[in-house]
Design a protein around this motif. Structure first.
Motif, PDB file in Angstrom:
ATOM      1  N   VAL A 195      62.018  42.101   4.611  1.00  0.00           N
ATOM      2  CA  VAL A 195      62.121  43.554   4.577  1.00  0.00           C
ATOM      3  C   VAL A 195      63.510  44.055   4.959  1.00  0.00           C
ATOM      4  O   VAL A 195      63.971  45.062   4.449  1.00  0.00           O
ATOM      5  CB  VAL A 195      61.005  44.182   5.436  1.00  0.00           C
ATOM      6  N   SER A 196      64.178  43.344   5.822  1.00  0.00           N
ATOM      7  CA  SER A 196      65.520  43.792   6.205  1.00  0.00           C
ATOM      8  C   SER A 196      66.523  43.694   5.063  1.00  0.00           C
ATOM      9  O   SER A 196      67.644  44.157   5.168  1.00  0.00           O
ATOM     10  CB  SER A 196      66.031  43.011   7.418  1.00  0.00           C
ATOM     11  N   ASN A 197      66.095  43.098   3.981  1.00  0.00           N
ATOM     12  CA  ASN A 197      66.897  43.055   2.764  1.00  0.00           C
ATOM     13  C   ASN A 197      66.806  44.380   2.006  1.00  0.00           C
ATOM     14  O   ASN A 197      67.497  44.597   1.035  1.00  0.00           O
ATOM     15  CB  ASN A 197      66.366  41.890   1.913  1.00  0.00           C
ATOM     16  N   ALA A 198      65.921  45.280   2.492  1.00  0.00           N
ATOM     17  CA  ALA A 198      65.743  46.576   1.835  1.00  0.00           C
ATOM     18  C   ALA A 198      66.455  47.645   2.643  1.00  0.00           C
ATOM     19  O   ALA A 198      66.636  47.501   3.854  1.00  0.00           O
ATOM     20  CB  ALA A 198      64.261  46.906   1.729  1.00  0.00           C
ATOM     21  N   ILE A 199      66.856  48.708   1.953  1.00  0.00           N
ATOM     22  CA  ILE A 199      67.578  49.754   2.688  1.00  0.00           C
ATOM     23  C   ILE A 199      66.857  51.089   2.723  1.00  0.00           C
ATOM     24  O   ILE A 199      67.184  51.942   3.515  1.00  0.00           O
ATOM     25  CB  ILE A 199      69.003  49.965   2.117  1.00  0.00           C
ATOM     26  N   ASP A 200      65.848  51.264   1.852  1.00  0.00           N
ATOM     27  CA  ASP A 200      65.220  52.588   1.814  1.00  0.00           C
ATOM     28  C   ASP A 200      63.748  52.525   2.206  1.00  0.00           C
ATOM     29  O   ASP A 200      63.072  51.529   1.968  1.00  0.00           O
ATOM     30  CB  ASP A 200      65.323  53.182   0.408  1.00  0.00           C
ATOM     31  N   ASN A 201      63.291  53.640   2.732  1.00  0.00           N
ATOM     32  CA  ASN A 201      61.877  53.805   3.064  1.00  0.00           C
ATOM     33  C   ASN A 201      61.313  52.636   3.861  1.00  0.00           C
ATOM     34  O   ASN A 201      60.252  52.108   3.560  1.00  0.00           O
ATOM     35  CB  ASN A 201      61.038  54.001   1.792  1.00  0.00           C
ATOM     36  N   LEU A 202      62.056  52.235   4.872  1.00  0.00           N
ATOM     37  CA  LEU A 202      61.581  51.148   5.723  1.00  0.00           C
ATOM     38  C   LEU A 202      60.429  51.658   6.586  1.00  0.00           C
ATOM     39  O   LEU A 202      60.539  52.685   7.251  1.00  0.00           O
ATOM     40  CB  LEU A 202      62.720  50.635   6.607  1.00  0.00           C
ATOM     41  N   ARG A 203      59.341  50.975   6.523  1.00  0.00           N
ATOM     42  CA  ARG A 203      58.142  51.395   7.252  1.00  0.00           C
ATOM     43  C   ARG A 203      57.521  50.199   7.932  1.00  0.00           C
ATOM     44  O   ARG A 203      57.705  49.070   7.498  1.00  0.00           O
ATOM     45  CB  ARG A 203      57.094  51.957   6.287  1.00  0.00           C
ATOM     46  N   GLY A 204      56.706  50.509   8.927  1.00  0.00           N
ATOM     47  CA  GLY A 204      55.993  49.411   9.577  1.00  0.00           C
ATOM     48  C   GLY A 204      54.763  49.917  10.287  1.00  0.00           C
ATOM     49  O   GLY A 204      54.540  51.123  10.410  1.00  0.00           O
TER      50      GLY A 204
END
Lengths: 1052, 533
Positions: free
Chosen positions: A599-608
């Protein structure tokens, strides 16, 4: 050679030490027909010394005077004889019948003394099968057990139903108990080759001690234990998977599809829009390539300038050429099934080392399975390691432990089990019209286009090419499988440990702990290249689940013989179980590296997010067994159980059972009836509980907390709880005979059983006006009753040939006795009806009235509001007021049969399962019989559509094609079909190379074989798989896999 | 001896483990049991407000009917679902039925089949809202003097009035002439326990309106008193005095209480801080954020909401032309072609839709390029901007308007005309804020009402209000000439056709002991397409 040397040295030294007491023994071993037994083992009791018989059944060895020889051979009863100079031994066929140990609740019993109802699948039967999940082993093998499977994904578990279905809403799955510990883990974590036996406990007498969770039957799984001298077994098999269930008979040629589709749109023009034939022809030609009103959205034929694709005769223009180039892209249909399914390999290797002596034993195994399924990137890979060991520390103290670690990696998409999901590869491959390209092709060279070296798939979204597909737009599961990455990686630890004390003769105290931990990592990459996820720049999702189950048991067991004939044994105990599931997830969009799901490879709409669920039970148990003269047996069991699902005041339930057995054949009056070797009458009666309403906190109202930016909201009701909720109780009875006759060659059982579930756990549908649509309640009762027959016939049994045939049949009747009083005897839930006095497996459907001869419209029966009389209408909406209950859909009888032969080293086995006399709603066929209506446009047709009504073909059951007829294939009695089937579950053929031929190496057994699993099925319609459920079937799921493998098994 | 020690050790071990197993298990995370709510409120008394906020959370739910339907439907997300269904039922919001974009059942009225998902979503969502409102109302003393409690109570009462007002208009024809016709069951905080056992019959239209008016009157009183004590709403998701007046204005307009409707609309305009957008503001895509100056009341959507993180299970996914979602994959949503053609060229709203050439004067180059690249049909809406005006965004977190001040002017205009007050409010409003060249001269009340209806169709297009006008004014659903792309969806359903009424879901009929099949609205035959203009 080294080992032989060691043995020689050992013999030499022992020989010196015991020189005084040795004598030379010569002997012969024959079987009951007088034939010599070759390769029988003769062992000096209490030592590892021994020998084997030669080709004439002769042996000789040196043995201590006054010692005992143990003579054994597979398939014969082991005998002990005192040492003397000349010994002639007759070995008798091992019927195992009465002394066979049966694994039962909190202990073991024997066939002879057991009062309940069981079915056993032993390791020999398991070896005949090639399965990746143990739950599939039961199909056709045990009377009363029914296997449903709607997911052929490698490694996935089948649904197991024992003696019918006991409840409407409560859980119906049996309880799995592995080595004495209730098992909530993933069944795929058990390596079938580690399993010594699976015992199905079916009646209350057998299951009552498990109280809360035993009501749906129990499957006791016992893993292998070491015994005797050291053996090493090695097994390797390699094979190929293929599709076991073919698709329905669908249209395969683009021409035929286009012509049918044209007809549908043309008819809409003529019949619904009032066009004249010429206008309708023009309308149909323009609409065919639109993505609405019944058109497919695609142009795939090139027609000469100024000509129409389909002429006024309804035939494809003979000048039309398949393939269309719009300058930018080239469109030509692909065979989606061929491109999606592939014959992938399956390989499996197992190594086990076992051994033991009186003090300790061990079983160590390592297994590897790689089952690639039939769709690329949908495989299942498993490494399993097991260590089982027991150690008798002192004569009064024994400990043991079974440890099983598994790593599995399952690559599959959940979408493949979700009917009609646009991500379901099976749904699309089976239902798509034969006119769509699966790949994007360049207009320039008409070759499949590549994007950064990757094959480009056509998502039908108007973006991958210029066309928008009517059927499953923005979807291409084949592309998803190629470019997305979905997997479950699981670290599973199953461990159990016990200590057993025997402080007094007959008294055993046991403490047993079982732990099941499954750390499951789910990862999902939505590709950044094409399809839905590309719109987000690729999506990443990771989820960690930790499933944790801990079980503890404390048992005291006392065996007491009053005198020679009166035996008692008493068990009391306490057990506790706690379960939790912790979940943690993270997601994000817009990926830096387009192929990494971290997931840290993503930059937008990070959710958990993260959650925890917990559940626990406690139980107190007591059991008394009594036997009199080995003729009369009695058993009483009691359990008091608590479940966290209920309000503290309603938490405890009391469950019990009583049973007895009478060995009739041992009575004096039966003497002289030589053909009857054994006849035992068994009776049991008891009550068990069920708490599995599906929600862990069913007694409490539950709300969804939401919010953002400092504003909390916690009042959106998501589950209406019921503090009055308590145990569902099922009262079971079983009456049966076990028999053995004709020199024990014909054995089996015949049982009559019944199970009445009362205070059924049931999500009562409530009026939506209350603000919630269901509430859990204890309502009503239901009975399942039936007969089971189990026959095993040892048809031929000579030294060289052994032929076994078995057959089982079960007939179950399901009946709802009582529903909630509010319901006035009847509950309708969607297309299902539950009515007092009737089976719960009935559908409630609009009644099909055939095709209107005049108009070709599908007709349905409706009720006239004024007169109450029924009449035919083509308006399905109106017909909703005249729905009828179908017959009981359950099959009248189901079961299995098979045979196995061993002859001169060859062995062969074949196994079938069947069901007869039931019906099923064939929703797959329903889908394929659409009228061309816009929501079905682009979906394929079953070939039966050729028989659709036309003014020339009025005598038909298939309504006309018309892209504006929305009710042509509406859900009705029309699609009920016989659910009869005969499935060939497995075939094996093997050859065991005789030991003599292998004498030059240290191999005691070498077998080579071929095994085929899930070979085929006969049903009332090609494509239909009635094993999917009791109610309806579709081919829109991961289809069952046929696997054919060759293998070698080696023991030394 | 040794044995004894071992037994003692094992027994004590056993007791030790026994103590660890707690039978009172509870979840942790975002699912909260009633037991834990109480405990949380003790730890943090401020959390009690979360129960009131739940009313507004009901407007914004992710698949609330998943269990009830036994299916995941991408058009199931709370109140905005109802807005979409009713808009698609009518003739002003045009969309293609491509079998993919979820509008088919409402375009062809198969949502009226009483087992349809839509029929259950409408019913269950409105009554779930009532359940939550009843919870709030039941927990507060009706005679409370505490301003904070009065404010909370008013939220519950107004929400309940809003829900019943929706229901009564969907399940029965308009008030006047149908006062004694059956409407919907009335469930309040007082009878909910009894209704759980005995069910509740359909109350008459009159009874439902009585409850609506009593609730909204009481809400207004409580809000006045709370406001006097400086207890005011924190944001526009809540009811304030102006919204309550606005709601009562809608109710009175529907009941044809013209004078009261005009008075309420006037009070709402006076009370609210919202002002209509002007000619230089209404000429661009908007209606995206609750902070816009003309919004009185709206649904606040956050980026972290489940409907948004789902990507496509939200209102703007189905409605928006500039953003990623169902609409852009399905040809977007268009305005009725004849209605569009009736809009004057000088009206800023002409640019709320693309014209016959797919062009709108309201758009920037970038916006126009987005519309062009998606390849929409002519007359596609460009009224609703994408979230934060980011083109092609996949973050569909648009707020959703529930009440705008412009509607108050139109209510006022109609109500005044119908009570003999002429056309000045109408003409002033349109010429000031929308069309400087606007002229309308008739002083005939029926003509004015008809013109206001046209203005409402234009102004409130796509905001889920049009259907209530069709029902209120006894209009037919005539799609001819509207530009419906499917010939098979062109219907002309006369006013008062039974098809216009929703049917009570079968599940309600079965589970509600006070209802039987015969109590339902009649089954209407499936509509047949007619020749388009």
């Amino acid at each position: 050679m080294k080992r032989k040397l060691m043995m020689f040295l050992a013999l030499f030294f022992i020989g010196i030490g015991a020189v005084v007491a040795q004598t030379q023994v010569r002997g012969t071993v024959v079987d009951d027909t007088g034939e010599p037994v070759i390769g029988a083992t003769i062992q000096i009791k209490g030592t590892t010394q021994g020998t084997i018989t030669d080709a004439d059944g002769n042996f000789q060895l040196t043995a201590p005077v006054g010692g005992t020889l143990v003579v054994s051979y597979v398939g014969y009863e082991t005998q002990e004889v005192p040492v003397s100079a000349n010994i002639n031994i007759v070995l008798y066929t091992d019927t195992k019948l009465l002394d066979e140990v049966i694994v039962v609740a909190y202990g073991t019993s024997t066939r002879g003394t057991f009062t309940g109802s069981v079915g056993v699948v032993d390791s020999e039967k398991l070896e005949m099968r090639q399965i990746s999940n143990v739950s599939n082993a039961l199909s056709g093998n045990v009377a009363g057990v029914q296997i449903l499977s709607n997911d052929g994904q490698p490694g996935s578990s089948a649904t197991v139903r024992i003696r019918g279905v006991g409840s409407i809403n409560a859980g119906m799955d049996p309880l799995y108990v592995v080595d004495g510990i209730p098992f909530d883990g993933d069944l795929s974590s058990l390596n079938p080759s580690d399993i010594a036996s699976m015992t199905v406990l079916k009646d209350a007498a057998s299951t009552a001690l498990y109280g809360a969770r035993g009501a749906n039957g129990i499957i006791m799984i016992t893993t292998k234990q070491g015994k005797g001298g050291s053996t090493v077994s090695l097994e390797a098999r390699y094979g190929v998977n293929s599709r076991s269930i073919k698709n329905y008979d669908v249209l395969t040629s683009p021409k035929n599809y286009i012509e049918q589709s044209y007809q549908a749109i043309y008819n809409a023009g003529v019949y619904s829009l009032g066009y004249d034939p010429v206008r309708a022809n023009r309308y149909a030609n323009t609409t065919l390539t639109k993505n609405s009103e019944g058109g497919s959205g695609y142009t795939i034929y090139t027609v000469p300038q100024g000509e129409l694709l389909v002429g006024t005769n309804g035939m494809l223009n003979p000048n039309a050429v398949l393939g269309y180039n719009d300058g930018e892209f080239y469109y030509i249909p692909d065979n989606w099934a061929d491109e999606t399914f592939s014959n992938n390999p399956r390989q499996e290797y197992n190594l086990s080392i076992s051994g033991g002596n009186e003090r300790r034993n061990h079983y160590i195994s390592f297994g590897y399975l790689n089952d690639q399924g039939i769709v690329s990137n949908s495989g299942f890979e498993r490494f399993s390691i097991r260590f089982n060991g027991d150690y008798k520390v002192k004569d009064w103290f024994k400990v043991g432990s079974n440890m099983n670690y598994n790593f599995s990696d399952s690559r599959f998409s959940d979408e493949n089990t979700s009917t009609s999901s646009s991500g379901n590869a099976f749904f699309i491959a089976n239902y798509i019209a034969p006119i769509y390209p699966i790949y994007v092709r360049n207009g320039s060279d008409e070759q499949i286009a590549l994007l950064n070296g990757k094959t480009m798939y056509d998502y039908g979204d108007g973006q991958s090419t210029n066309f928008s597909r009517s059927f499953m737009s923005i979807a291409n599961p084949a592309g998803d499988l190629m470019f997305n990455d979905t997997n479950y990686a699981m670290d599973i630890f199953n461990g159990s440990w016990y200590a057993e004390l025997t402080p007094l003769e007959g008294l055993t105290l046991t403490a047993r702990y079982g732990l099941n931990v499954n750390n499951r990592k789910y990862s999902d990459l939505g590709n950044a290249y094409m399809g839905q996820s590309a719109s987000y720049g690729g999506t990443a999702y990771q989820q960690l689940d930790r499933f944790y189950g801990f079980n503890q048991q404390y048992l005291a067991h006392y065996n007491y013989a009053l005198d020679e004939i009166n035996n008692f044994d008493v068990t009391v105990g306490y057990d506790e179980y706690s379960y939790s599931n912790q979940m943690l997830y993270a997601s994000g969009q817009n990926l830096y590296n387009p192929e990494s799901y971290y997931v840290s490879n993503a930059i937008d709409n990070l959710r958990g997010g993260g959650t925890l669920d917990e559940y626990s039970t406690r139980g107190i148990i007591a059991r008394l067994n009594y036997s009199h003269d080995n003729k009369y047996f009695g058993n009483i069991a009691y359990r008091r159980d608590a479940s966290s699902r209920f309000h503290p005041d309603n938490r405890w339930g009391n469950f019990w059972s009583a049973s007895g057995a009478w060995m009739i054949s041992d009575e004096g009056f039966m003497e002289g009836i030589d053909w009857l070797n054994m006849l035992k009458l068994k009776v049991s009666f008891g009550q068990q509980g069920n708490d599995d309403i599906g929600n862990y906190y069913a007694w409490l109202d539950q709300f969804r907390m939401t919010g953002a930016d400092g504003v909390f909201a916690d009042g959106a009701l998501i589950y209406k709880g019921n503090p009055d909720l308590s145990w569902e109780t099922s009262t079971s009875y079983n009456l049966g005979f076990d028999y053995a006759m004709f020199n024990n060659s014909l054995t089996g059982s015949l049982e009559y059983f019944g199970r009445k579930s009362g205070d059924m756990l049931y999500n009562k549908p409530t009026a939506g006006s209350l603000g919630y649509t269901s509430i859990p309640m204890n309502i009503g009762s239901m009975t399942n009753s039936g007969i089971e027959l189990d026959v095993n016939w040892n048809a031929v049994n000579t030294r060289d040939i052994n032929w076994d045939i078995y057959f089982n049949a079960t007939s179950i009747k399901n009946r709802i006795n009582e529903l909630h009083p509010d319901l006035e005897g009847k509950m309708i839930d969607g297309t299902r009806i539950y009515e007092e006095g009737e089976s719960m497996y009935r559908m409630y459907l609009v009644e099909y009235g055939g095709v209107d001869v005049e108009t070709g419209l599908a007709q349905y029966w409706a009720t006239d509001a004024e007169t109450g009389e029924r009449y035919l209408t083509d308006d399905y909406a109106v017909a909703q007021n005249h729905r009828i209950a179908t017959n009981d859909l359950l099959p009248k009888v189901y079961g299995g049969f098979g045979t196995s032969v061993t002859a001169y080293g060859f062995d062969a086995g074949i196994q079938f399962a069947y069901q007869l006399g039931g019906e099923i709603f064939d929703s797959g066929y329903q889908r394929l019989m659409h009228s061309g209506y816009s929501s079905s446009a682009g979906m394929n047709w079953h070939k039966d559509i050729y028989n659709a009504w036309t003014p020339e073909n009025t005598n038909t059951d298939v309504p006309r094609l018309n892209a504006n007829d929305r009710y042509a294939n509406s859900t009705s009695t029309r699609f009920l079909t016989s659910s009869d089937y005969l499935s060939l579950n497995s075939v094996t053929l093997g050859y065991t190379i005789p030991v003599q031929k292998l004498a030059f190496v240290d191999i005691s057994r070498l077998r080579i074989y071929v095994v085929a699993e899930n070979v085929g099925i006969l049903t009332s319609r090609k494509g239909l798989d009635p094993r999917q459920s009791y109610i309806s079937a579709t081919t829109a799921r991961y289809t069952p896999i046929r696997s054919v493998s060759g293998g070698v098994s080696l023991t030394f | 001896m040794k044995i004894k020690y071992l037994i003692i050790t094992i027994t004590s071990l056993a007791l030790l483990f026994t103590g660890c197993n707690d039978l009172d298990t509870l979840p942790q995370g975002n699912d909260v049991t009633s037991k834990q709510k109480g405990e949380t409120y003790e730890l943090n008394p401020e959390r009690a407000e979360a129960g009131v906020n739940a009313i507004f959370a009901q407007f914004n739910q992710y698949m609330p009917n998943e269990t009830a339907l036994g299916a995941e439907r991408h058009n199931d997300f709370g109140y905005p679902s109802i807005m979409l269904f009713t808009d698609a039922n009518g003739m002003d919001v045009v969309s293609d039925d491509n079998g993919y974009n979820w509008t088919g059942n409402s375009l062809d009225f198969s949502d009226r089949v009483y087992t349809s998902n839509e029929s259950q979503i409408v019913w269950n969502d409105l009554y779930a809202l009532i359940y939550t409102a009843n919870d709030v109302i039941g927990s507060i003393d009706a005679a409370t003097e505490d301003p904070q409690s009065q404010y909370y109570l008013a939220q519950g009462l107004a929400a309940r009035a809003f829900s019943y007002f929706n229901l009564v208009q969907l399940y029965q024809f308009n008030y006047v002439g149908n006062q004694s016709s059956p409407a919907v069951p009335i469930i309040t905080d007082e009878n909910s326990d009894a209704a759980a056992l005995e069910g509740a019959p359909r109350a008459t239209v009159e009874e439902v309106y009585t409850l609506i008016l009593s609730d909204i009157d009481s809400a207004i009183e409580n809000l006045e008193s709370a406001q006097a004590a400086d207890v005011v709403r924190a944001d526009k998701r809540y009811f304030d005095l102006a919204v309550a007046y606005g709601l009562r204005a809608r109710v009175n307009l529907t009941m044809q209480n013209w004078t009261e409707a005009a008075a309420d609309a006037t009070k709402a305009i006076a009370e609210t801080s919202a002002v209509p957008t002007g000619l230089t503001e209404a000429n661009k895509p908007a209606f995206m954020d609750v902070s816009e100056k003309n919004w009185m009341w709206g649904i606040i959507i956050s980026e972290t909401d489940r409907v948004v993180t789902s990507g496509i299970v939200n209102w703007i996914s189905h409605m928006g032309s500039f953003n990623y979602g169902y609409a852009n994959f399905s040809g977007g949503k268009q305005i009725n072609k004849m209605l569009f053609e009736s809009i004057s060229e000088t009206d800023v709203r002409k640019g709320w839709w693309t014209d016959a050439d797919g062009v709108s004067a309201n758009l920037t180059k970038e916006q126009q390029a987005t519309i062009d690249s998606y390849g929409y049909n002519p007359y596609t809406q460009v009224k609703f901007a994408p979230y934060q005006n980011v083109m092609k965004t996949s973050t569909n977190a648009n707020d959703i308007p529930l009440m705008r001040v412009e509607e108050m002017y139109l209510i006022k205009a109609e109500a005044e005309a119908m009570s003999g007050g002429g056309n000045s409010t109408l003409v002033d409003f349109v010429s000031t804020y929308r069309d400087p060249s606007y002229s309308f001269s008739s002083s005939n009340s029926a003509d004015i009402q008809e013109e206001v209806y046209r203005q409402r169709r234009i102004e409130l297009w796509g905001e889920g209000l049009n259907w209530y006008d069709i029902m209120r004014l006894n209009k037919p659903v005539d799609r001819r000439g509207g530009g419906f792309p499917n010939a098979t969806m062109v219907f002309n359903i006369p006013a008062n056709d039974p098809l216009l009424l929703w049917r009570i879901p079968q599940k309600e009929i079965i589970a509600n002991p006070a209802l039987s099949e015969g109590d339902n609205n009649p089954t209407a035959p499936t509509p047949q397409p007619v020749e388009d203009f």
